[in-house]
Scaffold this motif. Structure first.
Motif, PDB file in Angstrom:
ATOM      1  N   LEU A 143       0.896  -1.036   0.287  1.00  0.00           N
ATOM      2  CA  LEU A 143      -0.048   0.321   0.173  1.00  0.00           C
ATOM      3  C   LEU A 143       0.311   0.912   0.043  1.00  0.00           C
ATOM      4  O   LEU A 143       2.048   0.887   0.577  1.00  0.00           O
ATOM      5  CB  LEU A 143      -1.238  -0.271   1.014  1.00  0.00           C
ATOM      6  N   ARG A 144       0.396   2.182  -0.230  1.00  0.00           N
ATOM      7  CA  ARG A 144       0.406   3.834  -0.302  1.00  0.00           C
ATOM      8  C   ARG A 144      -0.509   4.204   1.007  1.00  0.00           C
ATOM      9  O   ARG A 144      -0.912   4.425   0.505  1.00  0.00           O
ATOM     10  CB  ARG A 144       1.318   4.124  -1.197  1.00  0.00           C
ATOM     11  N   ALA A 145       0.147   4.555   1.935  1.00  0.00           N
ATOM     12  CA  ALA A 145      -1.432   4.860   2.844  1.00  0.00           C
ATOM     13  C   ALA A 145      -0.375   6.135   3.745  1.00  0.00           C
ATOM     14  O   ALA A 145       0.712   6.704   3.849  1.00  0.00           O
ATOM     15  CB  ALA A 145      -0.906   3.924   3.933  1.00  0.00           C
ATOM     16  N   ARG A 146      -1.452   6.880   3.931  1.00  0.00           N
ATOM     17  CA  ARG A 146      -1.007   7.545   5.470  1.00  0.00           C
ATOM     18  C   ARG A 146      -1.722   7.384   7.081  1.00  0.00           C
ATOM     19  O   ARG A 146      -3.037   6.851   6.213  1.00  0.00           O
ATOM     20  CB  ARG A 146      -1.963   8.740   4.810  1.00  0.00           C
ATOM     21  N   VAL A 147      -1.452   8.071   8.217  1.00  0.00           N
ATOM     22  CA  VAL A 147      -2.488   7.715   8.958  1.00  0.00           C
ATOM     23  C   VAL A 147      -3.451   8.706   9.431  1.00  0.00           C
ATOM     24  O   VAL A 147      -2.412  10.317   8.807  1.00  0.00           O
ATOM     25  CB  VAL A 147      -1.036   7.908  10.206  1.00  0.00           C
ATOM     26  N   GLU A 148      -4.986   9.276   9.738  1.00  0.00           N
ATOM     27  CA  GLU A 148      -4.490  10.001   9.357  1.00  0.00           C
ATOM     28  C   GLU A 148      -5.378  10.072  10.749  1.00  0.00           C
ATOM     29  O   GLU A 148      -5.687   9.024  11.713  1.00  0.00           O
ATOM     30  CB  GLU A 148      -6.337  10.155   8.614  1.00  0.00           C
ATOM     31  N   ALA A 149      -4.978  11.338  11.405  1.00  0.00           N
ATOM     32  CA  ALA A 149      -5.792  11.303  13.085  1.00  0.00           C
ATOM     33  C   ALA A 149      -6.288  13.460  14.036  1.00  0.00           C
ATOM     34  O   ALA A 149      -5.513  13.580  12.846  1.00  0.00           O
ATOM     35  CB  ALA A 149      -4.865  10.954  13.430  1.00  0.00           C
ATOM     36  N   ALA A 150      -6.891  12.807  14.132  1.00  0.00           N
ATOM     37  CA  ALA A 150      -7.313  14.380  14.576  1.00  0.00           C
ATOM     38  C   ALA A 150      -7.733  15.637  13.417  1.00  0.00           C
ATOM     39  O   ALA A 150      -6.505  16.583  13.510  1.00  0.00           O
ATOM     40  CB  ALA A 150      -6.372  14.927  15.869  1.00  0.00           C
ATOM     41  N   ARG A 152      -6.226  15.310  10.773  1.00  0.00           N
ATOM     42  CA  ARG A 152      -4.576  15.900  10.323  1.00  0.00           C
ATOM     43  C   ARG A 152      -4.033  14.387   9.522  1.00  0.00           C
ATOM     44  O   ARG A 152      -4.160  13.458  10.113  1.00  0.00           O
ATOM     45  CB  ARG A 152      -3.616  16.405  11.067  1.00  0.00           C
ATOM     46  N   ARG A 153      -3.292  14.662   8.584  1.00  0.00           N
ATOM     47  CA  ARG A 153      -2.872  13.449   7.400  1.00  0.00           C
ATOM     48  C   ARG A 153      -1.396  13.696   7.276  1.00  0.00           C
ATOM     49  O   ARG A 153      -1.206  14.558   6.915  1.00  0.00           O
ATOM     50  CB  ARG A 153      -3.621  13.292   6.188  1.00  0.00           C
ATOM     51  N   SER A 154      -0.950  12.144   7.466  1.00  0.00           N
ATOM     52  CA  SER A 154       0.459  11.913   7.323  1.00  0.00           C
ATOM     53  C   SER A 154       0.804  12.062   5.640  1.00  0.00           C
ATOM     54  O   SER A 154      -0.086  11.779   4.761  1.00  0.00           O
ATOM     55  CB  SER A 154       1.268  11.018   7.770  1.00  0.00           C
ATOM     56  N   PRO A 155       2.449  12.958   5.402  1.00  0.00           N
ATOM     57  CA  PRO A 155       2.414  12.409   3.900  1.00  0.00           C
ATOM     58  C   PRO A 155       2.598  10.559   3.209  1.00  0.00           C
ATOM     59  O   PRO A 155       2.571   9.923   4.683  1.00  0.00           O
ATOM     60  CB  PRO A 155       3.892  12.928   3.726  1.00  0.00           C
ATOM     61  N   PRO A 156       2.111  10.311   2.448  1.00  0.00           N
ATOM     62  CA  PRO A 156       2.130   9.065   1.939  1.00  0.00           C
ATOM     63  C   PRO A 156       3.085   8.135   2.255  1.00  0.00           C
ATOM     64  O   PRO A 156       4.420   8.689   1.996  1.00  0.00           O
ATOM     65  CB  PRO A 156       1.548   8.934   0.775  1.00  0.00           C
TER      66      PRO A 156
END
Ligand SMILES: C[S@@+](CC[C@H](N)C(=O)[O-])C[C@H]1O[C@@H](n2cnc3c(N)ncnc32)[C@H](O)[C@@H]1O
Length: 198
Positions: A143-150, A152-156
């Motif tokens: 996968l190319r993934a991002r963490v999403e929390a609060a 906000r999204r991290s870079p992939p």
């Protein structure tokens, strides 16, 4: 604890159990760790709960995490931790009795065979990797993934999912062999990998 999800760039969501990372090791994890030999290196240790649990049993253990936030949390939880990318140089290369990849960390870097080859270089000749894997039917998914929390999204970043039926092939590429697979009562899978005979 903020809730977070891992979302791949095609929209697929993989749940992240962030509450678990901040809790103590679960009784099932205690079972998996029951006869673990030290010294142990826990790659991608997060807030360090496994390292703390092992240390409380007098098993020497070091956590490694590339995230400054995770490393600081681990330190404040009393874990011995190194803030570093696990692909960079680490102490005790070739001397660790056990390398841990818990809770999806087999996905780090998006190339399980490369990650396992990295683990192999950390291990003593009679050492073991304990890698948590996904249930049967997952195969290998990159996968190319991002963490999403609060909000906000991290870079992939590259990530992978590895089903229990696929760990043998990835291990073999890294000159490791599956010795045993432990299925916990709640359906988590842990593969024990040792150096393959030449
Ligand atoms: C699933 S979470 C950790 C959960 C933890 N193992 C547990 O069971 O509580 C994954 C962790 O891996 C760390 N990580 C990701 N890529 C890494 C890398 N290349 N080197 C070291 N740590 C990494 C992240 O910062 C994150 O804390």
């Amino acid at each position: 604890v903020t809730s977070a999800v891992l979302r791949d760039v095609h929209g697929r969501v993989v749940a992240l159990d962030t509450a678990r990372w901040h809790a103590r090791a679960t009784p099932e994890e205690d079972d998996v760790l029951a006869d673990v030999r030290g010294p142990v290196i826990d790659l991608g240790c997060g807030p360090g709960r496994i390292v703390v649990t092992l240390a409380s049993r007098r098993v020497p253990a070091l956590g490694v995490d590339a995230s400054p936030t995770a490393a600081a949390l681990a330190r404040s939880n009393g874990a011995a931790v190194l803030e570093r990318d696990l692909f960079d140089r680490l102490p005790g290369e070739g001397r660790w009795a056990t390398v841990l990849l818990f809770d999806g960390n087999i996905g780090i870097g998006g190339d399980p065979a490369r990650l396992l080859a990295r683990c192999r270089r950390l291990l003593a000749s009679d050492g073991r990797v304990i890698a948590e894997v996904d249930p049967p039917g997952t195969g290998i998914e990159v996968l190319r993934a991002r963490v999403e929390a609060a909000g906000r999204r991290s870079p992939p970043f590259p990530w992978a999912l590895v089903g229990v039926e696929a760990i043998g092939a990835a291990a073999e590429e890294a000159r490791l062999a599956v010795e045993a697979v432990h299925r916990t009562p709640s359906g988590r899978y842990f593969a024990h990998l040792a150096g393959a005979r030449p």
